[in-house]
Design an enzyme around this catalytic site. Structure first.
Site, PDB file in Angstrom:
ATOM      1  N   CYS A 155     -22.280 -19.174 -31.286  1.00 14.84           N
ATOM      2  CA  CYS A 155     -21.511 -20.692 -31.092  1.00 14.84           C
ATOM      3  C   CYS A 155     -20.328 -20.911 -31.957  1.00 14.84           C
ATOM      4  O   CYS A 155     -20.154 -20.585 -33.170  1.00 14.84           O
ATOM      5  CB  CYS A 155     -22.434 -21.556 -31.578  1.00 14.84           C
ATOM      6  SG  CYS A 155     -22.243 -23.339 -32.047  1.00 14.84           S
TER       7      CYS A 155
ATOM      8  N   CYS B 119     -18.078 -23.349 -32.291  1.00 12.46           N
ATOM      9  CA  CYS B 119     -18.025 -24.634 -33.056  1.00 12.46           C
ATOM     10  C   CYS B 119     -18.592 -24.384 -34.455  1.00 12.46           C
ATOM     11  O   CYS B 119     -17.953 -24.982 -35.574  1.00 12.46           O
ATOM     12  CB  CYS B 119     -18.291 -25.857 -32.378  1.00 12.46           C
ATOM     13  SG  CYS B 119     -20.244 -25.917 -31.873  1.00 12.46           S
TER      14      CYS B 119
END
Length: 137
Positions: free
Chosen positions: A46, A48
């Site tokens: 991921c 972010c």
């Protein structure tokens, strides 16, 4: 499961800085049960959240000050059995990746779930961890 060519550079970001790669359940159990303090980051693709978690963890162990005795990592969606074993020791917290755990003598003493990481700068993550190190290491 993620392909190795995708995961390898994200693993290397930590292992090249001295983090032990816990890619089996046995390695996870051994690491968690060590005496002293053990930092465990459940790494993730991921961007972010993990994109801030990895640099934040690295910042937290740089320079002066208290630090964990052992630095470890495992990778969600890749080290499947290892992550499953790690998560069994993170109760009462639900599965979360990325996430960062600090164990002291086998007991979970500090935990950052994804929602504590996502949207926070690496510096903020590092500061949170440094405060935990000051208390538990």
């Amino acid at each position: 499961m993620y392909p190795e060519e995708m995961v390898a550079p994200m693993k290397a970001q930590l292992t090249n800085k001295g983090f032990e790669d816990l890619n089996t359940s046995e390695k996870v159990l051994k690491a968690i049960k060590q005496s002293g303090t053990t930092l465990l980051i459940i790494n993730s693709v991921c961007g972010c959240a993990a994109g801030g978690a990895r640099p934040g963890v690295l910042l937290s162990v740089e320079g002066e000050g208290k630090k964990p005795d052992h630095l470890t990592t495992t990778f969600a969606g890749f080290d499947v059995d290892a992550v499953k074993t790690a998560r069994e020791h993170l109760a009462p917290f639900p599965p979360s990746s990325p996430s960062i755990a600090l164990f002291k003598d086998g007991e979970l003493v500090h935990f950052l779930e994804r929602h504590h990481i996502e949207g926070h700068s690496p510096e903020m993550i590092a500061e949170n961890l440094k405060q935990a190190y000051a208390e538990f290491c």
